[in-house]
Design an enzyme around this catalytic site. Sequence first.
Site, PDB file in Angstrom:
ATOM      1  N   LYS A  42       0.844  -1.195   0.000  1.00  0.00           N
ATOM      2  CA  LYS A  42       0.000   0.000   0.000  1.00  0.00           C
ATOM      3  C   LYS A  42       0.882   1.248   0.000  1.00  0.00           C
ATOM      4  CE  LYS A  42      -3.529   2.559   2.385  1.00  0.00           C
ATOM      5  NZ  LYS A  42      -4.573   2.677   3.376  1.00  0.00           N
ATOM      6  N   LYS A  84       9.506  -0.984  14.273  1.00  0.00           N
ATOM      7  CA  LYS A  84      10.120  -0.625  12.978  1.00  0.00           C
ATOM      8  C   LYS A  84      11.121   0.518  13.169  1.00  0.00           C
ATOM      9  CE  LYS A  84       5.887  -1.363  10.239  1.00  0.00           C
ATOM     10  NZ  LYS A  84       4.899  -0.760   9.375  1.00  0.00           N
ATOM     11  N   GLU A 101      10.688  -4.890   4.052  1.00  0.00           N
ATOM     12  CA  GLU A 101      10.730  -6.310   3.680  1.00  0.00           C
ATOM     13  C   GLU A 101      10.353  -6.478   2.200  1.00  0.00           C
ATOM     14  OE1 GLU A 101       9.199  -5.049   6.301  1.00  0.00           O
ATOM     15  OE2 GLU A 101       9.210  -6.402   8.035  1.00  0.00           O
ATOM     16  N   GLU A 135      -4.661  -6.996  14.650  1.00  0.00           N
ATOM     17  CA  GLU A 135      -4.169  -5.675  14.246  1.00  0.00           C
ATOM     18  C   GLU A 135      -5.307  -4.649  14.326  1.00  0.00           C
ATOM     19  OE1 GLU A 135      -0.723  -5.073  11.342  1.00  0.00           O
ATOM     20  OE2 GLU A 135      -2.398  -4.357  10.145  1.00  0.00           O
ATOM     21  N   GLY A 144      -4.725  -1.753   4.670  1.00  0.00           N
ATOM     22  CA  GLY A 144      -3.888  -2.876   4.238  1.00  0.00           C
ATOM     23  C   GLY A 144      -4.547  -4.225   4.473  1.00  0.00           C
ATOM     24  N   ARG A 145      -5.088  -4.439   5.671  1.00  0.00           N
ATOM     25  CA  ARG A 145      -5.661  -5.767   5.976  1.00  0.00           C
ATOM     26  C   ARG A 145      -7.041  -5.961   5.379  1.00  0.00           C
ATOM     27  NH1 ARG A 145      -4.686  -2.691  10.210  1.00  0.00           N
ATOM     28  NH2 ARG A 145      -6.353  -1.954  11.571  1.00  0.00           N
ATOM     29  N   HIS A 191      -5.258 -33.818  17.047  1.00  0.00           N
ATOM     30  CA  HIS A 191      -4.213 -34.704  17.550  1.00  0.00           C
ATOM     31  C   HIS A 191      -3.061 -33.913  18.144  1.00  0.00           C
ATOM     32  CE1 HIS A 191      -6.242 -38.131  15.706  1.00  0.00           C
ATOM     33  NE2 HIS A 191      -6.570 -37.254  14.766  1.00  0.00           N
TER      34      HIS A 191
HETATM   35  O1  F6P Z   1       3.315  -3.101   9.746  1.00  0.00           O
HETATM   36  C1  F6P Z   1       1.954  -3.344   9.601  1.00  0.00           C
HETATM   37  C2  F6P Z   1       1.453  -2.995   8.224  1.00  0.00           C
HETATM   38  O2  F6P Z   1       1.389  -1.610   8.082  1.00  0.00           O
HETATM   39  C3  F6P Z   1       0.127  -3.653   7.945  1.00  0.00           C
HETATM   40  O3  F6P Z   1      -0.942  -2.944   8.458  1.00  0.00           O
HETATM   41  C4  F6P Z   1       0.154  -3.759   6.464  1.00  0.00           C
HETATM   42  O4  F6P Z   1      -0.793  -4.667   5.981  1.00  0.00           O
HETATM   43  C5  F6P Z   1       1.584  -4.189   6.246  1.00  0.00           C
HETATM   44  O5  F6P Z   1       2.320  -3.485   7.208  1.00  0.00           O
HETATM   45  C6  F6P Z   1       2.152  -3.954   4.886  1.00  0.00           C
HETATM   46  O6  F6P Z   1       2.095  -2.612   4.541  1.00  0.00           O
HETATM   47  P1  F6P Z   1       2.258  -2.158   3.030  1.00  0.00           P
HETATM   48  O7  F6P Z   1       1.158  -2.754   2.247  1.00  0.00           O
HETATM   49  O8  F6P Z   1       2.201  -0.659   3.051  1.00  0.00           O
HETATM   50  O9  F6P Z   1       3.594  -2.663   2.559  1.00  0.00           O
END
Ligand code: F6P
Length: 505
Positions: free
Chosen positions: A192, A478, A198, A337, A251-252, A368
């Site tokens: 987003k 972060k 990452e 979240e 995002g979620r 199990h």
């Molecule tokens: O660190 C949490 C977060 O901001 C989530 O809410 C989000 O889904 C994820 O990181 C990834 O964010 P982005 O889509 O901006 O890379």
Amino acid sequence: MSEGISSIWERLSARPRRSLAELFADEGRVAVLSDRLELPGGGGILFDWSKTHLDDGLIGLFDELADAAGFADMRARLFAGEVVNPSENRAAEHTALRGVGDPASVEEAQALLARMGMLVGAIHEGAMGDVKHLIHVGIGGSALGPALAVDALAREMPLVDVHVVSNIDGCALEEAFAACDPQTTILAVASKTFTTIETMTNAISVLEWMTQHGVADPSGRVVALTAYPEKAVEWGVDETRILPFPESVGGRYSLWSSIGFPIAMAVGMDEFLEMLDGAAAMDRHFAETDGAANLPLRAAFADLYYSRIRGCQTRACFAYDERLRLLPSYLQQLEMESNGKSVTADGKPVSGPTAPITWGGVGTDAQHAVFQLLHQGTNLVPVDFIASIAAGDVLDPAHHRILLMNCFAQGAALMAGRASSDPARSYPGDRPSATILCDDFDAATVGALIAFHEHRTFANAVLMGINPFDQFGVELGKEIAKQIEAGGAKFDASTTALLQAAGLG
Ligand code: F6P
């Protein structure tokens, strides 16, 4: 918290606790607390909440709570595209992508989805050459939804073989590399913000892998999925391969947007749109149904009863189907979240526990491994079972029959328990569960199931008075990681020693 709301919570706590056995003296409760939602395409989902402790008295009080918390107004604001995320002054318009919401937002969403559909169709027709594999890099909401939907819907002969990679640990990317041919692979960068370390690091490594394997123009094989297209342009993606989505989609909550690109690449745009239609059926139900007949709201009543009145610190979800094995991970982000907060939407300390810890797994495997605790442990854990009447496999029908029988047996056993003269062999019973029984896990059903959980999460938040749409809790870690990277910052003795031991300090 207003006096009215605190008095409702007091009355909820003071209600006599009736056991499930007592409640089931009235077998009519099954008809009252289990309802089927019909879906486009002919399927449907049965939501059975009868094995929870909800009764008329509790439901009446939760109805009062919903009124006092302004639930109907907040729900109307959600669907009207008004600000429901006050800390960031934003709307939350994921439903507009499904065609339900403010008309201008729906129109914008449909234009963006049409653009996505054109690119997906063009790639399927060869516009980017021979495309057999897609590496989708993203994390959190930019990965969990696509991974879940691809895993659920694209098991048989996907149009493109999709690998969702989220972890910065290079082992995750290496696993995808091992399964892909660089000459026939494209890269989707899903973020987003288009800044997440990452995702951006993984994206660069995919491009390097392509270069090392002789791909002539790796950057020509990138598709960007983002709410900030200008950042993707800066990063070097051609505008024709940038699929934007509105900033008002969190995002979620974003798998319905261009973040769902890998889903459409795997199963085709038509099936992706069927998933959105299934979600829209749940949206309409949630928007138009009052009181406990509203399925996500009813589920929220039970959730709050267990977390706030019975002190349950966790809730578990077991998918009795491999196709939904990623659902618990998806729900962990959605619920924790969104609702793992300590202050109300107006910044005051909350008056009780917020989101329980969501956990779960796949049945029958979990039986199990962890079900011992559910049946005889000291923690009361409300459980959701999710199953499909139709099998996802074509093996001997015995497989699916045994799977379903086990699912129903667990709910019955948790509820009934069994007395024994030997305490070690005694089951207390009276342990709650809900069962979500789908006709099948087709695209519309998967969409409706996910939308059910989104609205359940929202309803929980409104009844607790919290804002489910921000996530400031993820920021501090972060920032500290960045300070470590920059060097020179001082940390506690333990962290300093760990950094030194790893050669980072
Ligand atoms: O660190 C949490 C977060 O901001 C989530 O809410 C989000 O889904 C994820 O990181 C990834 O964010 P982005 O889509 O901006 O890379």
